[in-house]
Design an enzyme around this catalytic site. Sequence first.
Site, PDB file in Angstrom:
ATOM      1  N   HIS A 203      53.359   3.285 -60.282  1.00 39.15           N
ATOM      2  CA  HIS A 203      51.984   3.606 -59.896  1.00 39.15           C
ATOM      3  C   HIS A 203      51.557   2.906 -58.596  1.00 39.15           C
ATOM      4  O   HIS A 203      50.373   2.757 -58.341  1.00 39.15           O
ATOM      5  CB  HIS A 203      51.022   3.255 -61.046  1.00 39.15           C
ATOM      6  CG  HIS A 203      51.231   4.129 -62.245  1.00 39.15           C
ATOM      7  ND1 HIS A 203      50.767   3.819 -63.512  1.00 39.15           N
ATOM      8  CD2 HIS A 203      51.853   5.324 -62.371  1.00 39.15           C
ATOM      9  CE1 HIS A 203      51.106   4.790 -64.361  1.00 39.15           C
ATOM     10  NE2 HIS A 203      51.772   5.700 -63.695  1.00 39.15           N
TER      11      HIS A 203
ATOM     12  N   ASP B  90      50.005  -5.109 -60.091  1.00 42.02           N
ATOM     13  CA  ASP B  90      49.571  -6.481 -59.800  1.00 42.02           C
ATOM     14  C   ASP B  90      50.611  -7.344 -59.092  1.00 42.02           C
ATOM     15  O   ASP B  90      50.293  -8.439 -58.615  1.00 42.02           O
ATOM     16  CB  ASP B  90      49.094  -7.170 -61.093  1.00 42.02           C
ATOM     17  CG  ASP B  90      50.158  -7.192 -62.197  1.00 42.02           C
ATOM     18  OD1 ASP B  90      51.361  -7.191 -61.894  1.00 42.02           O
ATOM     19  OD2 ASP B  90      49.770  -7.204 -63.385  1.00 42.02           O
TER      20      ASP B  90
ATOM     21  N   GLN C 178      54.407   0.093 -64.671  1.00 41.54           N
ATOM     22  CA  GLN C 178      53.217   0.871 -64.334  1.00 41.54           C
ATOM     23  C   GLN C 178      52.175  -0.016 -63.655  1.00 41.54           C
ATOM     24  O   GLN C 178      51.138   0.464 -63.223  1.00 41.54           O
ATOM     25  CB  GLN C 178      52.605   1.463 -65.608  1.00 41.54           C
ATOM     26  CG  GLN C 178      53.538   2.416 -66.333  1.00 41.54           C
ATOM     27  CD  GLN C 178      53.061   2.681 -67.749  1.00 41.54           C
ATOM     28  OE1 GLN C 178      52.323   3.615 -68.007  1.00 41.54           O
ATOM     29  NE2 GLN C 178      53.470   1.839 -68.673  1.00 41.54           N
TER      30      GLN C 178
HETATM   31  P1  OAD Z   1      47.066   0.180 -71.557  1.00 39.19           P
HETATM   32  O1  OAD Z   1      45.832  -0.615 -71.314  1.00 39.19           O
HETATM   33  O2  OAD Z   1      46.920   1.612 -71.917  1.00 39.19           O
HETATM   34  O3  OAD Z   1      47.904  -0.489 -72.714  1.00 39.19           O
HETATM   35  C1  OAD Z   1      48.162  -1.869 -72.753  1.00 39.19           C
HETATM   36  C2  OAD Z   1      49.075  -2.137 -73.918  1.00 39.19           C
HETATM   37  O4  OAD Z   1      49.427  -3.506 -73.878  1.00 39.19           O
HETATM   38  C3  OAD Z   1      48.464  -1.845 -75.279  1.00 39.19           C
HETATM   39  O5  OAD Z   1      49.376  -1.068 -76.039  1.00 39.19           O
HETATM   40  C4  OAD Z   1      48.285  -3.239 -75.882  1.00 39.19           C
HETATM   41  O6  OAD Z   1      48.459  -3.244 -77.293  1.00 39.19           O
HETATM   42  C5  OAD Z   1      49.419  -3.989 -75.205  1.00 39.19           C
HETATM   43  N1  OAD Z   1      49.258  -5.449 -75.139  1.00 39.19           N
HETATM   44  C6  OAD Z   1      48.100  -6.173 -75.087  1.00 39.19           C
HETATM   45  N2  OAD Z   1      48.399  -7.497 -75.018  1.00 39.19           N
HETATM   46  C7  OAD Z   1      49.736  -7.595 -75.017  1.00 39.19           C
HETATM   47  C8  OAD Z   1      50.652  -8.696 -74.960  1.00 39.19           C
HETATM   48  N3  OAD Z   1      50.239  -9.962 -74.888  1.00 39.19           N
HETATM   49  N4  OAD Z   1      51.987  -8.431 -74.980  1.00 39.19           N
HETATM   50  C9  OAD Z   1      52.437  -7.159 -75.070  1.00 39.19           C
HETATM   51  N5  OAD Z   1      51.624  -6.090 -75.119  1.00 39.19           N
HETATM   52  C10 OAD Z   1      50.298  -6.308 -75.089  1.00 39.19           C
HETATM   53  O7  OAD Z   1      47.977  -0.017 -70.260  1.00 39.19           O
HETATM   54  P2  OAD Z   1      49.209   0.859 -69.760  1.00 39.19           P
HETATM   55  O8  OAD Z   1      50.001   1.385 -70.872  1.00 39.19           O
HETATM   56  O9  OAD Z   1      49.887   0.043 -68.725  1.00 39.19           O
HETATM   57  O10 OAD Z   1      47.670   4.191 -64.532  1.00 39.19           O
HETATM   58  O11 OAD Z   1      48.445   2.042 -69.031  1.00 39.19           O
HETATM   59  C11 OAD Z   1      49.198   2.987 -68.350  1.00 39.19           C
HETATM   60  C12 OAD Z   1      48.466   3.495 -67.147  1.00 39.19           C
HETATM   61  O12 OAD Z   1      47.148   3.916 -67.512  1.00 39.19           O
HETATM   62  C13 OAD Z   1      48.192   2.473 -66.087  1.00 39.19           C
HETATM   63  O13 OAD Z   1      49.305   2.208 -65.244  1.00 39.19           O
HETATM   64  C14 OAD Z   1      47.104   3.129 -65.303  1.00 39.19           C
HETATM   65  C15 OAD Z   1      46.237   3.680 -66.439  1.00 39.19           C
HETATM   66  O14 OAD Z   1      45.650   4.890 -66.168  1.00 39.19           O
HETATM   67  C16 OAD Z   1      47.238   4.431 -63.276  1.00 39.19           C
HETATM   68  O15 OAD Z   1      46.413   3.730 -62.733  1.00 39.19           O
HETATM   69  C17 OAD Z   1      47.867   5.604 -62.616  1.00 39.19           C
END
Ligand code: OAD
Length: 247
Positions: free
Chosen positions: A120, A105, A102
């Site tokens: 995305h 970067d 998703q």
């Molecule tokens: P989120 O910011 O919603 O979630 C990030 C996740 O990474 C959380 O569950 C954290 O607990 C986890 N996390 C943090 N540090 C970590 C680490 N060191 N190792 C593993 N996990 C870790 O981000 P996404 O799920 O990517 O969409 O969000 C999905 C979409 O929401 C994005 O692509 C974006 C946004 O709206 C669009 O822009 C269309």
Amino acid sequence: MIEDSILAAARALGPASRVMAFTGAGVSAESGVATFRGAGGLWEGQPVEEVATPEAFRKDPLHVWRFYEARRTQARTVRPNPAHETLASWQDRFPGWTLATQNVDGLHQAAGSRNVLELHGGLWRVRCCACGRHREDRTVPLPELPPRCAACGGIERPDIVWFGEMLPRDVLEAASLAARDCQVLLVVGTSAVVYPAAGLVEIAASAGATVIEVNPQASALAHLADVVLRGPAGELLPRVAATLAAS
Ligand code: OAD
């Protein structure tokens, strides 16, 4: 115990040939890229959900481009971490490997991953709003904002899926097929709340794949995980790889 989970993950991966990884912002957290949920979420006092939209771009393309210039500037300085590197190494370990992200970067590609399914879009691609022409552009800062299409003179936009927009159909189809077909799905660093991307986990789980979640916190779909690795991906994925290599 984390050691048991690492062993369970390595055991699931050991005999598998069709393996998929589905990643989110958390996989880049250890590279210094802020995640979405949990970050401030504001840019110049405005919620990101209001900047990253087709409406905002129609109203003020320069304003939206300045937001992406800031993101491109940051993305230029960050480097892949051991989570990206481990996933890149697995493309040569598993004959049926698929990586869907998703993230925009480009850090998976920087770590050497090929054929990344960018659900995305990507920060380094631009698309003409008038003729639809795509091109890669890694220039930071861009010489002209908003950039103009060399073919037709139209205004170009970041080739990124904005709030309220559809995902690229071919990319989503390829990812859905891989999710249906994989034996193991690694769900790494995503809160799994944004659809249709998060639906990949449901597709794989209902098709019988072993689901491995790697995340310091439970995602919204943690209940579908057969193996849970609670901790940072940059630490835990290399440990799984080491256990796998030793077995
Ligand atoms: P989120 O910011 O919603 O979630 C990030 C996740 O990474 C959380 O569950 C954290 O607990 C986890 N996390 C943090 N540090 C970590 C680490 N060191 N190792 C593993 N996990 C870790 O981000 P996404 O799920 O990517 O969409 O969000 C999905 C979409 O929401 C994005 O692509 C974006 C946004 O709206 C669009 O822009 C269309």
